[in-house]
Scaffold this motif. Structure first.
Motif, mmCIF file in Angstrom:
data_model
loop_
_atom_site.group_PDB
_atom_site.id
_atom_site.type_symbol
_atom_site.label_atom_id
_atom_site.label_comp_id
_atom_site.label_asym_id
_atom_site.label_seq_id
_atom_site.Cartn_x
_atom_site.Cartn_y
_atom_site.Cartn_z
ATOM 1 N N ARG A 1 0.803 -1.194 0.000
ATOM 2 C CA ARG A 1 0.000 0.000 0.000
ATOM 3 C C ARG A 1 0.855 1.271 0.000
ATOM 4 O O ARG A 1 0.393 2.347 -0.397
ATOM 5 C CB ARG A 1 -0.864 0.036 1.268
ATOM 6 C CG ARG A 1 -1.842 -1.091 1.351
ATOM 7 C CD ARG A 1 -2.511 -1.093 2.717
ATOM 8 N NE ARG A 1 -2.844 -2.435 3.071
ATOM 9 C CZ ARG A 1 -3.377 -2.779 4.240
ATOM 10 N NH1 ARG A 1 -3.587 -1.872 5.169
ATOM 11 N NH2 ARG A 1 -3.663 -4.026 4.514
ATOM 12 N N GLY A 2 2.086 1.137 0.492
ATOM 13 C CA GLY A 2 2.909 2.316 0.772
ATOM 14 C C GLY A 2 3.064 3.317 -0.364
ATOM 15 O O GLY A 2 3.253 4.500 -0.124
ATOM 16 N N SER A 3 2.976 2.853 -1.617
ATOM 17 C CA SER A 3 3.297 3.751 -2.736
ATOM 18 C C SER A 3 2.111 4.554 -3.251
ATOM 19 O O SER A 3 2.254 5.290 -4.220
ATOM 20 C CB SER A 3 3.897 2.933 -3.880
ATOM 21 O OG SER A 3 2.911 2.085 -4.426
ATOM 22 N N ASP B 1 14.387 -0.996 0.780
ATOM 23 C CA ASP B 1 15.094 -1.204 2.044
ATOM 24 C C ASP B 1 16.031 -2.409 1.878
ATOM 25 O O ASP B 1 17.092 -2.295 1.255
ATOM 26 C CB ASP B 1 14.016 -1.416 3.117
ATOM 27 C CG ASP B 1 14.539 -1.355 4.532
ATOM 28 O OD1 ASP B 1 15.689 -1.739 4.760
ATOM 29 O OD2 ASP B 1 13.797 -0.928 5.432
ATOM 30 N N SER B 2 15.652 -3.581 2.371
ATOM 31 C CA SER B 2 16.512 -4.758 2.210
ATOM 32 C C SER B 2 16.589 -5.189 0.742
ATOM 33 O O SER B 2 17.548 -5.824 0.320
ATOM 34 C CB SER B 2 15.972 -5.924 3.049
ATOM 35 O OG SER B 2 14.760 -6.399 2.498
ATOM 36 N N GLY B 3 15.543 -4.849 -0.014
ATOM 37 C CA GLY B 3 15.477 -5.285 -1.409
ATOM 38 C C GLY B 3 14.712 -6.585 -1.581
ATOM 39 O O GLY B 3 14.480 -7.026 -2.712
ATOM 40 N N ASN B 4 14.300 -7.187 -0.480
ATOM 41 C CA ASN B 4 13.582 -8.470 -0.543
ATOM 42 C C ASN B 4 12.340 -8.419 -1.416
ATOM 43 O O ASN B 4 12.113 -9.292 -2.243
ATOM 44 C CB ASN B 4 13.119 -8.884 0.866
ATOM 45 C CG ASN B 4 14.190 -9.647 1.596
ATOM 46 O OD1 ASN B 4 14.974 -10.369 0.994
ATOM 47 N ND2 ASN B 4 14.240 -9.475 2.909
ATOM 48 N N THR B 5 11.537 -7.387 -1.183
ATOM 49 C CA THR B 5 10.262 -7.280 -1.894
ATOM 50 C C THR B 5 10.499 -7.188 -3.401
ATOM 51 O O THR B 5 9.902 -7.931 -4.186
ATOM 52 C CB THR B 5 9.481 -6.040 -1.405
ATOM 53 O OG1 THR B 5 9.367 -6.111 0.016
ATOM 54 C CG2 THR B 5 8.105 -5.966 -2.032
ATOM 55 N N LEU B 6 11.397 -6.277 -3.801
ATOM 56 C CA LEU B 6 11.611 -6.083 -5.232
ATOM 57 C C LEU B 6 12.389 -7.225 -5.865
ATOM 58 O O LEU B 6 12.195 -7.534 -7.043
ATOM 59 C CB LEU B 6 12.296 -4.738 -5.493
ATOM 60 C CG LEU B 6 11.339 -3.544 -5.345
ATOM 61 C CD1 LEU B 6 12.074 -2.234 -5.564
ATOM 62 C CD2 LEU B 6 10.190 -3.665 -6.338
ATOM 63 N N VAL C 1 6.751 1.224 -9.110
ATOM 64 C CA VAL C 1 6.753 2.404 -8.238
ATOM 65 C C VAL C 1 6.649 1.965 -6.778
ATOM 66 O O VAL C 1 5.670 1.354 -6.370
ATOM 67 C CB VAL C 1 5.581 3.345 -8.600
ATOM 68 C CG1 VAL C 1 5.555 4.560 -7.683
ATOM 69 C CG2 VAL C 1 5.681 3.769 -10.062
ATOM 70 N N GLU C 2 7.692 2.280 -6.041
ATOM 71 C CA GLU C 2 7.764 1.892 -4.619
ATOM 72 C C GLU C 2 7.974 3.113 -3.754
ATOM 73 O O GLU C 2 8.637 4.069 -4.160
ATOM 74 C CB GLU C 2 8.954 0.946 -4.405
ATOM 75 C CG GLU C 2 8.593 -0.526 -4.449
ATOM 76 C CD GLU C 2 7.833 -1.009 -3.218
ATOM 77 O OE1 GLU C 2 7.214 -0.181 -2.524
ATOM 78 O OE2 GLU C 2 7.854 -2.218 -2.967
ATOM 79 N N ASP C 3 7.437 3.063 -2.563
ATOM 80 C CA ASP C 3 7.689 4.157 -1.625
ATOM 81 C C ASP C 3 9.080 4.044 -1.035
ATOM 82 O O ASP C 3 9.778 5.031 -0.851
ATOM 83 C CB ASP C 3 6.635 4.178 -0.504
ATOM 84 C CG ASP C 3 6.464 2.818 0.147
ATOM 85 O OD1 ASP C 3 6.530 1.811 -0.565
ATOM 86 O OD2 ASP C 3 6.282 2.751 1.375
ATOM 87 N N ILE C 4 9.497 2.800 -0.730
ATOM 88 C CA ILE C 4 10.818 2.647 -0.111
ATOM 89 C C ILE C 4 11.491 1.349 -0.537
ATOM 90 O O ILE C 4 10.845 0.307 -0.660
ATOM 91 C CB ILE C 4 10.725 2.754 1.435
ATOM 92 C CG1 ILE C 4 12.123 2.774 2.078
ATOM 93 C CG2 ILE C 4 9.885 1.653 2.041
ATOM 94 C CD1 ILE C 4 12.135 3.307 3.494
HETATM 95 C C1 PRP Z 1 7.417 -1.648 2.362
HETATM 96 C C2 PRP Z 1 7.643 -0.922 1.037
HETATM 97 C C3 PRP Z 1 8.264 -1.974 0.178
HETATM 98 C C4 PRP Z 1 9.041 -2.823 1.152
HETATM 99 C C5 PRP Z 1 10.484 -2.457 1.075
HETATM 100 O O1 PRP Z 1 6.216 -2.337 2.290
HETATM 101 O O2 PRP Z 1 6.458 -0.448 0.506
HETATM 102 O O3 PRP Z 1 7.314 -2.742 -0.497
HETATM 103 O O4 PRP Z 1 8.526 -2.543 2.457
HETATM 104 O O5 PRP Z 1 11.245 -3.210 1.968
HETATM 105 P P1 PRP Z 1 12.312 -4.287 1.495
HETATM 106 O O6 PRP Z 1 13.191 -3.612 0.482
HETATM 107 O O7 PRP Z 1 13.037 -4.585 2.776
HETATM 108 O O8 PRP Z 1 11.587 -5.464 0.950
HETATM 109 P P2 PRP Z 1 5.455 -2.980 3.536
HETATM 110 O O9 PRP Z 1 5.694 -4.444 3.575
HETATM 111 O O10 PRP Z 1 5.782 -2.182 4.773
HETATM 112 O O11 PRP Z 1 3.929 -2.802 3.145
HETATM 113 P P3 PRP Z 1 3.112 -1.495 2.762
HETATM 114 O O12 PRP Z 1 3.584 -1.045 1.402
HETATM 115 O O13 PRP Z 1 1.693 -1.949 2.747
HETATM 116 O O14 PRP Z 1 3.379 -0.450 3.819
#
Ligand code: PRP
Length: 179
Positions: free
Chosen positions: A42-44, A102-107, A97-100
């Motif tokens: 949802r963050g983005s 971080d570790s890169g796991n999600t992407l 399009v991502e808000d953040i």
């Molecule tokens: C946040 C953000 C990315 C992810 C980045 O999502 O939106 O998807 O974490 O972190 P990473 O690089 O360590 O994987 P989150 O899981 O908090 O969900 P949200 O977008 O609903 O807030």
């Protein structure tokens, strides 16, 4: 300022200016093309809304929801698709399009899933980038701000689903999540 915020990292005005710049850069880079912007919910959602309006091209949009964090402040490494894209991405120029970042796991996980669907290209646009936290080989093609390792909220970013609606990006008081 919200009582749980220690200090403002980026004001509304600074965010607006940077998002406009990112939009202009994407407009120039994709001239003559029609990129598909994929918002990772949802963050983005707020960044997506502002970024798409800063791009002067015929774009299309789609949305995906994944979760990795749960209610904590550290990524669990487990990524789950909660909502998939509505349309095919085959042959499309994708901008994730991502808000953040971080570790890169999600992407790292998402890139694998999306590449298998044969888009023409994929680039990543992240508003906030925390390179020192990276554990996976992922880099943002477009990065709004490179930030230190602090827990930030606002402009779409949450802690335990709160604070997404703050119009600025602020550093959360540690007392809020150390409770
Ligand atoms: C946040 C953000 C990315 C992810 C980045 O999502 O939106 O998807 O974490 O972190 P990473 O690089 O360590 O994987 P989150 O899981 O908090 O969900 P949200 O977008 O609903 O807030």
């Amino acid at each position: 300022m919200h009582k749980d915020v220690e200090r403002i990292l980026y004001t509304e005005e600074e965010l607006r200016r940077r998002v406009k710049e990112l939009g202009a850069q994407i407009t120039a880079d994709y001239a003559g093309r029609n990129p598909l912007l994929v918002s990772v919910l949802r963050g983005s959602y707020i960044f997506m809304a502002d970024l798409t309006r800063a791009i002067g091209l015929d774009v299309t949009v789609d949305f995906m929801a994944v979760s990795s964090y749960g209610a904590g402040t550290v990524s669990s490494g487990q990524v789950e698709i909660k909502k998939d894209l509505s349309d095919s991405i085959e042959g499309r120029d994708l901008i994730i399009v991502e808000d953040i970042l971080d570790s890169g796991n999600t992407l790292y996980y998402l890139m694998k899933v999306l590449r298998a669907r044969k888009p023409a290209s994929i680039r990543i646009c992240a508003l906030m980038d925390k390179p020192e936290r990276r554990t996976k080989p992922i880099t943002a093609d477009y990065a709004g701000f490179t930030i230190p390792d602090a827990f930030i909220v606002g402009y779409g970013l949450d802690y335990a689903e709160r604070y997404r609606n703050l119009p600025y990006v602020g550093i959360l008081k540690p007392s809020v999540y150390e409770k």
